[in-house]
Design an enzyme around this catalytic site. Structure first.
Site, mmCIF file in Angstrom:
data_model
loop_
_atom_site.group_PDB
_atom_site.id
_atom_site.type_symbol
_atom_site.label_atom_id
_atom_site.label_comp_id
_atom_site.label_asym_id
_atom_site.label_seq_id
_atom_site.Cartn_x
_atom_site.Cartn_y
_atom_site.Cartn_z
ATOM 1 N N ASP A 1 0.814 -1.218 0.000
ATOM 2 C CA ASP A 1 0.000 0.000 0.000
ATOM 3 C C ASP A 1 0.851 1.274 0.000
ATOM 4 O O ASP A 1 0.402 2.336 0.404
ATOM 5 C CB ASP A 1 -0.990 -0.003 1.181
ATOM 6 N N HIS A 59 23.585 2.381 -18.230
ATOM 7 C CA HIS A 59 22.498 2.643 -17.285
ATOM 8 C C HIS A 59 22.851 2.149 -15.875
ATOM 9 O O HIS A 59 22.010 1.586 -15.187
ATOM 10 C CB HIS A 59 21.196 2.005 -17.775
ATOM 11 N N ASP A 80 25.983 11.025 -14.229
ATOM 12 C CA ASP A 80 24.892 11.507 -15.077
ATOM 13 C C ASP A 80 23.718 11.724 -14.138
ATOM 14 O O ASP A 80 23.074 10.761 -13.703
ATOM 15 C CB ASP A 80 24.584 10.460 -16.153
ATOM 16 N N HIS A 124 25.766 5.174 -28.383
ATOM 17 C CA HIS A 124 24.479 5.864 -28.282
ATOM 18 C C HIS A 124 24.512 7.127 -29.130
ATOM 19 O O HIS A 124 25.545 7.498 -29.667
ATOM 20 C CB HIS A 124 24.136 6.177 -26.815
ATOM 21 N N HIS A 132 19.225 14.098 -27.355
ATOM 22 C CA HIS A 132 17.778 13.877 -27.458
ATOM 23 C C HIS A 132 17.097 15.177 -27.089
ATOM 24 O O HIS A 132 17.706 16.055 -26.469
ATOM 25 C CB HIS A 132 17.348 12.739 -26.521
ATOM 26 N N HIS A 174 13.765 12.346 -21.886
ATOM 27 C CA HIS A 174 13.800 12.066 -23.316
ATOM 28 C C HIS A 174 12.488 12.622 -23.848
ATOM 29 O O HIS A 174 11.473 11.943 -23.848
ATOM 30 C CB HIS A 174 13.939 10.561 -23.585
ATOM 31 N N ARG A 185 31.695 10.467 -20.476
ATOM 32 C CA ARG A 185 30.622 11.146 -21.194
ATOM 33 C C ARG A 185 30.571 12.575 -20.671
ATOM 34 O O ARG A 185 30.803 12.804 -19.486
ATOM 35 C CB ARG A 185 29.270 10.440 -20.983
ATOM 36 N N GLU A 244 27.849 15.779 -20.885
ATOM 37 C CA GLU A 244 26.488 16.085 -21.346
ATOM 38 C C GLU A 244 26.038 17.456 -20.881
ATOM 39 O O GLU A 244 26.095 17.766 -19.685
ATOM 40 C CB GLU A 244 25.509 15.020 -20.810
#
Ligand code: GLY
Ligand code: MN
Ligand code: MN
Length: 437
Positions: free
Chosen positions: A36, A238, A255, A345, A349, A356, A401, A403
């Protein structure tokens, strides 16, 4: 965001739908985490975009040109006993008074009232597939009209609402751009804080905690589960376990972005746990940085969606070839997508209410042309996991990476997240200043 902003959006959509059309949208349901216990409520982005209404169990209806009321909302009634548990509800009166609905009814009455609203319409605009149970109800309301017999008019056509709505959402208004700058500012502060906090031996989740605290302290929430990956973990795209200890000498890829007022930011930085890049790390890092800069230089009105990616691919392929990690002619390596072994990749985006975000990337056969008000990420990367065959040890376990979030402006672009350093030297200087403090 002011009620006028939502009213403006409804007017714009109404013009596109025209007389004879009716749009029907459902609020996101409450989702259960276990037994719940509920997940924190997040409204459906399309629904919120048009209504500014943040409650579940609601349906918004837009009937352009209808004399009595064009904008009708079905929602939960006020209920002091329930509100004592779950917090305040607007109720139909509040939705009219605060959110500008022309009319509002209890959600329990929808089966009696909605078919009547559809009766005068030819086309039902609806997003199929987002909430399958709701799809069945919309079809049920139309069928209820058909079953009333030949004297009752029923809409003949279902039209995809997302096509219109998502094109609107792709172009961010001034109010939306301001909201995205606010979200970006918090994301930037969190990344700066993490860069200052990281020490060898810390756990990845301790670094994640810096983000969560910085987000929540400004009323924001994570816009996606933060990725905090040290060393080889940076090569898992991920990676969200965030459960390993940070080793001296490793890079750390983070990220992490936040959502404020339903608008997201999405930022990645990669920096050395020790505060100093090794030569191998720096060589990879500088290729990604050059790709990042080249991609951003390709963001301007009149350029096409694929151009930033193509620019990043060219730089990364050339760089990896220079290090001996790819072998062959540059044009052949690009044509055969050899870079995908290390950069698997896309370079970005759309970004907006959803990380996204919605919006078509192509129009027919052609990549979309960039126009002022569009927001996208630029996020090239190179990932060389441990054990990758044929790769010398010194490059293994490096994942990088970078970004940033980019708004297309009239003259070029604005990097909304430029407040976090990207130059290797600037990162080292920031970390050294912190260590000395
Ligand atoms: N954080 C998700 C992405 O970068 O696309
Ligand atoms: Mn992204
Ligand atoms: Mn990201």
């Amino acid at each position: 965001m002011k009620p006028q902003e939502f009213a403006r959006r409804r007017r714009q959509l109404s013009r596109m739908i025209g007389k004879g059309g009716v749009a029907v949208l459902a609020a996101a349901p409450v989702r259960m985490r276990n037994r719940d216990t509920e997940y924190p409520y997040r409204q459906d982005s399309d629904f919120y975009y048009l209504t500014g209404f943040n409650e579940p169990e609601a349906v918004a209806v837009l009937v352009p040109g209808r004399a009595q009321a064009e904008y009708i909302v079905f929602c939960r009634e006020r209920d002091p006993a329930r509100e004592a548990w779950d917090g305040p509800r607007l109720g139909p009166e509040g939705v009219i008074g605060d959110l500008g609905a022309d009319d509002a009814f209890p959600i329990e009455d929808i089966d009696d009232i909605l078919p009547g609203l559809l009766e005068s319409c030819e086309r039902v605009y609806h997003t199929m597939g987002a909430h399958p149970e709701f799809d069945a109800r919309v079809i049920g309301w139309v069928n209820a009209l058909r079953e009333r017999g030949p004297d009752t008019h029923a809409p003949q056509e279902f039209v995809s609402l997302d096509h219109l709505l998502h094109d609107m959402r792709l172009y961010k208004s001034r109010a939306e751009q301001a909201a995205m700058r606010r979200a970006a500012r918090i994301g930037v502060a969190a990344h700066l804080r993490a860069m200052r906090a990281v020490r060898p031996g810390m756990m990845e989740y301790e670094v994640e905690a810096e983000f969560l605290h910085e987000f929540r302290r400004h009323g924001a929430v994570p816009s996606y589960p933060p990725i905090v990956g040290g060393g080889n973990n940076a090569c898992t795209l991920h990676y969200i376990a965030n459960a390993a200890r940070l080793a001296d000498g490793d890079l750390l890829l983070i990220d992490a972005g936040c959502e404020l007022e339903h608008y997201a930011c999405d930022i990645t930085r990669t920096f050395p746990v020790s505060g100093r890049f090794s030569d191998a790390q720096r060589a990879i890092y500088d290729i990604v940085l050059e790709a990042h800069d080249a991609a951003i230089a390709a963001v301007a009105p009149g350029r096409h969606w694929n151009e930033p990616h193509d620019a990043a691919v060219r730089v990364i392929t050339r760089g990896l070839r220079g290090l001996g990690l790819l072998d062959g002619r540059l044009t052949t390596l690009i044509k055969e997508q050899a870079y995908r072994r290390y950069f698997m990749h896309k370079t970005g985006h759309w970004l907006g209410m959803d990380v996204h975000d919605v919006g078509d990337y192509r129009v027919g056969d052609v990549a979309r042309m960039l126009e002022p008000g569009m927001v996208m990420t630029i996020e090239p990367g190179i990932y060389i996991p441990r054990g990758l065959r044929g790769v010398p040890k010194r490059w293994q376990g490096i994942g990088v990476r970078i970004e940033d979030d980019i708004l297309v402006t009239r003259n070029g672009c604005e990097v909304l997240t430029a407040g976090v350093p990207v130059e290797a030297q600037a990162i080292e200087a920031l970390m050294a200043a912190q260590a000395a403090a």
